[in-house]
Design an enzyme around this catalytic site. Structure first.
Site, PDB file in Angstrom:
ATOM      1  N   LYS A   1      31.430  63.914  47.915  1.00  0.00           N
ATOM      2  CA  LYS A   1      31.560  62.521  48.364  1.00  0.00           C
ATOM      3  C   LYS A   1      32.810  61.862  47.773  1.00  0.00           C
ATOM      4  CE  LYS A   1      26.608  61.810  49.239  1.00  0.00           C
ATOM      5  NZ  LYS A   1      25.443  60.908  48.993  1.00  0.00           N
TER       6      LYS A   1
ATOM      7  N   HIS B   1      26.517  65.638  48.839  1.00  0.00           N
ATOM      8  CA  HIS B   1      25.497  65.662  49.889  1.00  0.00           C
ATOM      9  C   HIS B   1      25.106  67.100  50.172  1.00  0.00           C
ATOM     10  CE1 HIS B   1      23.489  65.027  53.773  1.00  0.00           C
ATOM     11  NE2 HIS B   1      24.136  66.117  54.159  1.00  0.00           N
TER      12      HIS B   1
HETATM   13  O1  CDP Z   1      21.227  62.670  49.611  1.00  0.00           O
HETATM   14  P1  CDP Z   1      19.725  62.805  49.532  1.00  0.00           P
HETATM   15  O2  CDP Z   1      19.164  63.687  50.630  1.00  0.00           O
HETATM   16  O3  CDP Z   1      19.250  63.208  48.171  1.00  0.00           O
HETATM   17  O4  CDP Z   1      19.115  61.333  49.737  1.00  0.00           O
HETATM   18  P2  CDP Z   1      18.771  60.523  51.088  1.00  0.00           P
HETATM   19  O5  CDP Z   1      17.473  59.851  50.880  1.00  0.00           O
HETATM   20  O6  CDP Z   1      18.917  61.404  52.283  1.00  0.00           O
HETATM   21  O7  CDP Z   1      19.883  59.389  51.118  1.00  0.00           O
HETATM   22  C1  CDP Z   1      21.194  59.665  51.571  1.00  0.00           C
HETATM   23  C2  CDP Z   1      22.163  59.016  50.633  1.00  0.00           C
HETATM   24  O8  CDP Z   1      22.000  57.604  50.686  1.00  0.00           O
HETATM   25  C3  CDP Z   1      21.991  59.354  49.150  1.00  0.00           C
HETATM   26  O9  CDP Z   1      22.572  60.586  48.785  1.00  0.00           O
HETATM   27  C4  CDP Z   1      22.686  58.173  48.496  1.00  0.00           C
HETATM   28  O10 CDP Z   1      24.105  58.322  48.518  1.00  0.00           O
HETATM   29  C5  CDP Z   1      22.302  57.015  49.432  1.00  0.00           C
HETATM   30  N1  CDP Z   1      21.134  56.249  48.954  1.00  0.00           N
HETATM   31  C6  CDP Z   1      21.335  54.983  48.426  1.00  0.00           C
HETATM   32  O11 CDP Z   1      22.459  54.501  48.349  1.00  0.00           O
HETATM   33  N2  CDP Z   1      20.241  54.258  47.975  1.00  0.00           N
HETATM   34  C7  CDP Z   1      19.009  54.767  48.048  1.00  0.00           C
HETATM   35  N3  CDP Z   1      17.976  54.038  47.603  1.00  0.00           N
HETATM   36  C8  CDP Z   1      18.786  56.032  48.583  1.00  0.00           C
HETATM   37  C9  CDP Z   1      19.878  56.777  49.031  1.00  0.00           C
HETATM   38 MG    MG Z   2      19.213  63.420  52.711  1.00  0.00          MG
END
Ligand code: CDP
Ligand code: MG
Length: 148
Positions: free
Chosen positions: A9, A115
């Site tokens: 990222k 990611h």
């Molecule tokens: O990336 P990951 O699959 O672990 O998490 P996601 O639930 O798919 O969320 C995608 C991305 O959104 C995360 O990697 C974070 O960069 C962002 N995010 C955020 O800013 N605030 C949250 N409460 C949850 C996710």
């Molecule tokens: Mg995700």
């Protein structure tokens, strides 16, 4: 063999961590079968993260993902999707296990360095979002066992 998409990222690119993150994936035995740098615009970031469009963090996340270049890679190997998720660690760096990328390199729940696709379905969409077939490569890892 399974394929997954990983993104270094903008926060991690800006902090000079592309190599560090790719090294961790390669050392886990994953094969990098495609890679490139991309600067997403806001609309592209929204397309890529469309599954999150109703979430409160969607606007901020997609603004962040469009804030600078990212490094995008396709990783291949046995159980590549779950392997990458394990190496990345939990979404929130503060809750991620010690030794994971997000724990070591992430700075906030949003700016969490990396990611990784979360299912075969999302991996299929995400790989084809960034790469055409001719941009991915098959080759054998010929690592020397125990030699490094
Ligand atoms: O990336 P990951 O699959 O672990 O998490 P996601 O639930 O798919 O969320 C995608 C991305 O959104 C995360 O990697 C974070 O960069 C962002 N995010 C955020 O800013 N605030 C949250 N409460 C949850 C996710
Ligand atoms: Mg995700």
């Amino acid at each position: 063999m399974e394929r997954t998409l990983a993104i270094v990222k903008p926060d991690a690119v800006a902090r000079g961590k592309i190599g560090e993150i790719m090294r961790r994936f390669e050392e886990a035995g994953l094969r990098i079968s495609a890679l490139k740098m991309v600067r997403l615009n806001k609309r592209q970031a929204e397309e890529f993260y469309h599954v999150h469009r109703a979430r409160p963090f969607f606007d901020s996340l997609t603004t962040f993902m469009a804030s600078g270049p990212v490094a995008v890679l396709v990783l291949e190997g046995e159980a590549a999707i779950s392997t990458v998720r394990t190496i990345m660690g939990a979404t929130d760096p503060a809750r991620a296990s010690p030794g994971t990328i997000r724990r070591d390199l992430g700075t906030s729940i949003e700016q969490n360095a990396v990611h990784g696709s979360d299912s075969r379905e999302s991996a299929g969409f995400e790989v084809s979002y960034f790469f055409r077939g001719a941009e991915t490569f098959d080759y054998d890892r010929v690592d020397r066992r125990g030699g490094g």
